[in-house]
Design an enzyme around this catalytic site. Structure first.
Site, PDB file in Angstrom:
ATOM      1  N   GLY B 732       0.819  -1.226   0.000  1.00 15.58           N
ATOM      2  CA  GLY B 732       0.000   0.000   0.000  1.00 15.58           C
ATOM      3  C   GLY B 732       0.838   1.254   0.000  1.00 15.58           C
ATOM      4  CD  GLU B 735      -2.057   4.876   6.032  1.00 16.01           C
ATOM      5  OE1 GLU B 735      -2.013   5.917   6.706  1.00 16.01           O
ATOM      6  OE2 GLU B 735      -3.125   4.351   5.672  1.00 16.01           O
TER       7      GLU B 735
END
Ligand SMILES: Cc1cc2nc3c(=O)[nH]c(=O)nc-3n(C[C@H](O)[C@H](O)[C@H](O)COP(=O)(O)OP(=O)(O)OC[C@H]3O[C@@H](n4cnc5c(N)ncnc54)[C@H](O)[C@@H]3O)c2cc1C
Lengths: 327, 768
Positions: B732, B735
């Site tokens: 991912g 963040e």
């Protein structure tokens, strides 16, 4: 927001009459300040008198002054060829304010009448003498980072938030107002007030008086001017400190000077003594620094705004430098 | 010479930002957002936009004291006001069955404490707590009614001042119970190594409270379709976690609770939790027997839906003279409410980022009379990175080393914390390429040595890391006779472009063109998914999309092969070779093996072919340490007299495995960098402790960066698959986009001015 009446008027007289008829009535121009305050129950007029249909949008040269109608839009004034040529400081100050969208709605009269952005004024759960006399000043011992360093009182340390007005006070503007008893003229420097014991009063416009125009006398400040605004983000934020600087320089000697500051007082803060210290001197950093020191005399800081005692003079010096060397 | 370097900036289009060189032919291509048109034309419906028949409006009245009890509520004037249907508070609210049992959010790690219950009793825990709901036939009438409610309090002494109360910080209860908890004290190597280190840094860092402030306000429309059937149009990050939460709270079977969140206008973490305003709307809907819409005000967003907690940190770092780290001690105290213990992984990266043999971390929380925080983008890691990456810069400067050299000197090829190999880590590649793009060679070690006109120029960098998380998820895939593929999953999309990425994975797996694929999401009735949070969507839902597509292929293979003849080839075809082209199923490289889907379905007498497949994390998670990494460079210009800061350029590199959707991925990185600029320079929610009440709580006072603050942001990706992390090879990046940005800017400011600012945000007053 409370329920209110709404009327539209198309002459200054009709507007003044309409406002005079009801207690707690208000003019509404662009509405960019008043509507926000109404939504938060900070101002609760029972009647709004819409003045946008009154033909007061003109910007023109009349004899040896420029006259700007009270309903001229902030963007319209900033972009006016006449203003850019003859009053570039005013144009710069307007473009430093708010955002393009707001400037497209906001009027000159509304801009002068806009209320402080003090955090305590804006929250009805907090004490504020300006909003409700007698409640006390929340900012005095509170979060007063944005607050005044000149001309404060125990009752109020809020600042006047306008950028435009800083240029106007520097340029010796005059406010033209129409009231039930006719028209009168108020020198710009005497338009806004210091808080004293009556911080609920922002200015000396009388109840039911309508601002119809501002007049700015012709001047020599067409080249060496700068409006420098220091803020907490690059755009769309009120001034932490701002400085309007205008110089008339001949052979590197300052013939005439105008200097005013924003973000430091309950009214646009004209720095007359500092101006005197500039006139007749060479346009140098030393001259500017000296003027800045004079300008800061009498400043008084609070817990969170002591940095203004340093940022203030630095901004004055930088604004003067920028004015002396326009890009 | 420019007056202000920020007045002229290279602006660039998204397309130019992508460094196509990093993508080879087989890779994913940039695709415009599949829902972009819906969003920009207003056709996308958000939670506050469902005009149900009979809809009425609720407005919340909040507490104006920070601690105490409610003595009385005078609601008479409000009740008599035009259009007001109900004034609801603890005095007259119906009983919520779940209030009697522990009310934990099913998808969260166990938090010690009791979540705030709307209208439960007369306790006031913080200033801004919802106390009363006024329900009326229009929004304006509800607002007016709300302004008439008078509440009397019995005040008690409150504590909201973090600095004044820091001595009361405590070890979180979960760490007390379990010494292996991620927030328990941690020690690796020699506990006292710092003391004897030849070169030392010892510094404290402060991050003020930040508020998510997505553009869309929190909104819910609650509708009891029957006494025991509840439908919620709710701005949340997880439809099924929300479904489970309210099923439990209202003692209903989960299938009786339907949660719709088709579009979410940003959330940044504040939708990872269910909040009292949601229950308030549900209570109101039950009480007035009508669907109720409740939208928070911007001001209420500061006290009702969490925030990034005020955090103090201290780092003691020791190194040898030639730049080897010998010790890092990292302490953190984060703010939480008096009623719940919110914790986050502020210290995690300090344990794994650099090859220090000796590391101690110590995490504490401070309970104050404030609302409970919640994860905000790059949660604790972004906070921790500000301290760690600033300290790394301070140490590099003390050592007289280039900050990149210093990091390379302490680079680690395996995880020193878990003592496992990385699944993948390509930070060195990021450093190399980023250095060039920012123009690192222009940087001088000595602060204040580079100028542009009057302005001081500085360069800085910061690294970021975040766990490559993955959870279980399922996807239903349906193929129709025209070769259209419809997929469904309960996951939400809070803005990263989930639908776009999933369509790309499906297209890549099947060969079906992207315009024939639809991915539906944001409905609890769709197959399983958790929250969109923790950068885990592509890695969790992506594999389920892939699995569902592959399962469809298997079904087709079997169906085709069962006909025999020329179709027998399908029986032995590998699933990778099965492709869909113009309504036909084909075997790649075998021109004779082609079957028309319409004909096939007709022969088999079916309209559609459907499958639902679930995908879960595998045992690789125990064998490898899985993190995504990022690298951020900043060039800043600072005015020496006025302290104005202009971020002139930002370069970001993401090491996030395979980049599925280059355009939306770049968009994520740009958004993260923008958030990082806010963190570094502008954002701070300030409380006046005399009242325990926020004083900067609108967009005029709480400064999120505007366009003029945001420079050219150049984004590039390593784009090397991490197939150990998950089958689509992606880690991912929501963040890592923000983690490390704030210290990069703070470090650049140091390089420009010699001023080391350890308390954010870095406003002009700190630099004069
Ligand atoms: C988000 C935001 C940011 C802003 N940032 C800045 C900034 O950076 N710098 C800055 O200078 N300003 C800023 N502003 C303020 C903006 O300049 C004012 O809101 C605007 O100028 C007000 O003009 P208006 O015509 O909309 O006034 P209105 O809202 O219509 O009226 C404001 C007040 O003036 C009175 N009034 C209006 N016209 C007359 C008249 N002719 N005679 C007598 N009374 C009158 C009204 O009764 C009312 O009390 C900002 C505003 C917003 C909302």
């Amino acid at each position: 927001m409370i329920q209110f009446q709404y009327v539209r008027t198309s002459t200054p007289k009709a507007a003044v009459d309409a406002v005079s008829k009801t207690q707690n009535a208000r003019f509404i121009a662009g509405g960019t300040n008043l509507v926000d305050l109404m939504k938060r129950n900070i101002m609760t007029p029972e009647k709004l008198v819409d003045i946008n249909n009154i033909p007061l949008k003109g910007i023109e040269q009349q004899g040896n002054k420029i006259v700007i109608g009270a309903l001229a839009l902030n963007s319209q004034v900033a972009d006016s060829k006449l203003v850019q040529e003859k009053l570039p400081l005013l144009s710069q100050s307007l473009n430093a304010g708010a955002s393009a969208q707001i400037r497209n709605m906001a009027t000159v009269g509304g801009n002068m009448m806009q209320r402080t952005r003090c955090n305590y004024f804006y929250d009805t759960a907090m004490p504020c003498n300006k909003r409700e006399p007698g409640l006390g000043c929340g900012a005095l011992e509170g979060f007063n980072r944005m607050h005044a360093i000149f001309g404060t009182s125990e009752k109020c340390i809020a600042v006047h938030p306008s950028d435009m007005c800083i240029a106007l006070v520097a340029l010796d503007a005059t406010v033209v107002a129409a009231g039930p008893k006719g028209e009168r003229r108020i020198p710009f420097a005497e338009f806004h007030r210091l808080p004293g014991d009556t911080p609920e009063k922002d200015n000396n416009l009388m109840e039911n008086e309508l601002i119809t125009a501002i007049e700015i006398p012709d001047n020599a400040f067409t080249r060496n001017v700068h409006y420098l605004k220091i803020r907490d983000r690059a755009s769309y934020a009120f001034a932490v400190i701002s400085v309007a600087a205008a110089l008339h320089i001949e052979n590197n000697t300052i013939k005439d000077a105008r200097l005013a500051m924003g973000g430091v007082s309950h009214k646009p803060w004209r720095l007359s003594e500092a101006e005197k210290a500039l006139i007749g001197k060479p346009a140098s950093e030393k001259t500017f620094r000296n003027a800045a020191e004079i300008a800061m005399q009498g400043a008084k800081a609070y817990k969170h705004n002591a940095f203004k005692l340093k940022l203030g003079p630095n901004t004055i010096v930088q604004a003067l430098k920028n004015a002396a060397e326009p890009v | 010479m420019l007056r202000n370097p920020c007045e002229s900036k290279e602006k660039s289009l998204n397309q130019q930002i992508m460094n196509e060189a990093f993508f080879d032919k087989k890779d994913y291509k940039s695709l415009d957002r599949v829902d972009g048109r819906l969003k920009v034309t207003g056709a996308a419906r958000y939670s506050a936009e469902y005009q149900l028949p009979g809809l009425v409006y609720a407005v919340l009245v909040e507490s104006k004291i920070a601690k105490g009890t409610i003595k009385s509520i005078d609601s008479r004037a409000a009740e008599r006001a035009p259009g007001v249907l109900a004034v609801i508070s603890h005095v007259n609210a119906i009983k919520v069955p779940g209030y009697q049992t522990s009310n934990q959010h099913p998808s969260e790690p166990p938090v010690n404490g009791q979540p705030l219950r709307a209208f439960y009793d007369n306790n006031v825990y913080y200033n801004g707590q919802p106390i009363v709901a006024v329900v009326a036939s229009t929004l304006e009438k509800a607002q007016f009614g709300a302004s008439l409610v008078k509440i009397q309090y019995e005040k008690e002494q409150h504590k909201t001042d973090f600095d004044a109360n820091m001595d009361n910080a405590v070890l979180p209860a979960q760490a007390k119970k379990n010494p292996k908890s991620p927030v328990a004290d941690y020690n690796r190597g020699d506990k006292n190594a710092f003391v004897n280190a030849p070169v030392k840094i010892d510094a404290e860092y402060v991050l003020p409270t930040e508020v998510h402030n997505p553009m869309e306000l929190q909104a819910i429309t609650a509708y009891w379709e029957a006494d025991d059937r509840l439908t919620l149009y709710d701005k949340v990050q997880g439809t099924q976690p929300t479904q489970q939460h309210f099923a439990k709270e209202w003692n209903l079977p989960p299938e009786n609770v339907k949660v719709i969140a088709t579009f979410v206008g940003g959330a940044f973490g504040n939708g990872l939790h269910n909040w009292p305003h949601e229950t308030a709307a549900i209570i109101a809907a039950k009480q007035v027997k009508k669907p109720v819409k409740l939208v928070l005000t911007r001001e209420q967003m500061f006290t009702m839906v969490g925030y990034r907690p005020y955090t103090w940190q201290k780092i003691q770092m020791g190194a040898t003279k030639d730049g080897k780290l010998v010790a890092i001690n990292h302490e953190s105290v984060g703010q939480t409410s008096s009623y719940e213990e919110f914790t986050e992984s502020t210290l995690q990266q300090t344990r794994m980022m650099y090859a220090s043999p000796n590391v101690n971390t110590r995490y504490r929380i401070l309970k104050l009379d404030v609302s409970t925080p919640i994860w905000m983008r790059g949660p604790g890691e972004a906070t921790g990175a500000f301290a760690l990456e600033s300290a790394m810069d301070e140490m590099a400067f003390s050592l007289g080393m280039d900050p990149i050299e210093f990091r390379l000197m302490n680079y680690t090829d395996s995880d020193p914390d878990k003592q496992l190999p990385w699944s993948t880590k390509y930070l060195k590649e990021c450093y190399d390429a980023g250095k060039e793009k920012i123009g690192w060679d222009k940087r001088k070690m000595q602060p204040g040595s580079v100028r542009s006109g009057e302005w001081l120029v500085g360069y800085g960098m910061g690294t970021g890391t975040f766990g490559a998380n993955r959870g279980a998820a399922a996807v239903r895939a349906q193929l129709d006779a025209d070769g259209n593929l419809l997929m469904q999953c309960a996951i939400t999309d809070i803005g990263p472009g989930t639908g776009t990425a999933m369509v790309q994975i499906a297209s890549n797996t099947t060969g079906i063109s992207t315009d024939k694929i639809i991915f539906q999401l944001g409905n609890s009735q769709f197959p399983k998914a958790g929250n969109q949070g923790g950068s885990s969507t592509v890695n969790s839902v992506g594999p389920a999309v892939q699995a569902a597509c592959n399962a469809l292929k298997e079904q087709l293979k079997t169906m085709i092969a069962s006909k025999g003849g020329s179709n027998a080839a399908f029986a032995s075809a590998k699933k990778e070779d099965i492709v869909f082209v113009n309504g036909q199923v084909q075997i790649a490289g075998n021109d004779s093996a082609k079957v028309d889907i319409r004909t096939l379905f007709k022969q088999n007498n079916i309209q559609k072919m459907e499958t639902t497949q679930e995908s879960r994390p595998d045992e690789n998670r125990n064998k490898y340490s899985m993190y995504a990494f990022s690298m951020h460079f900043a060039e800043v210009h600072v005015h020496p007299l006025t302290g104005q800061v202009c971020v002139k350029k930002v370069v970001c590199c993401g090491d996030a495995g395979t980049i599925i959707s280059p355009k939306t991925a770049a968009n994520q990185m740009i958004g993260g960098a923008t958030g990082g600029i806010g963190m570094a320079l502008t954002e701070s929610a300030v409380i006046d402790h005399r009242f325990g009440r926020y004083v900067t709580k609108d967009f005029a006072e709480y400064h999120v960066p505007v366009h003029a603050d945001v420079p050219h942001i150049e984004v590039f990706f390593v784009n090397k698959p991490d197939t150990l992390a998950d089958p689509v090879g992606s880690k991912g990046l929501g963040e890592i986009a923000i983690i490390g940005v704030a210290p990069a800017i703070a470090n650049a400011i140091f390089n420009a001015t010699g001023k080391r600012i350890r308390e954010l945000p870095i406003t002009p007053d700190k630099l004069i």
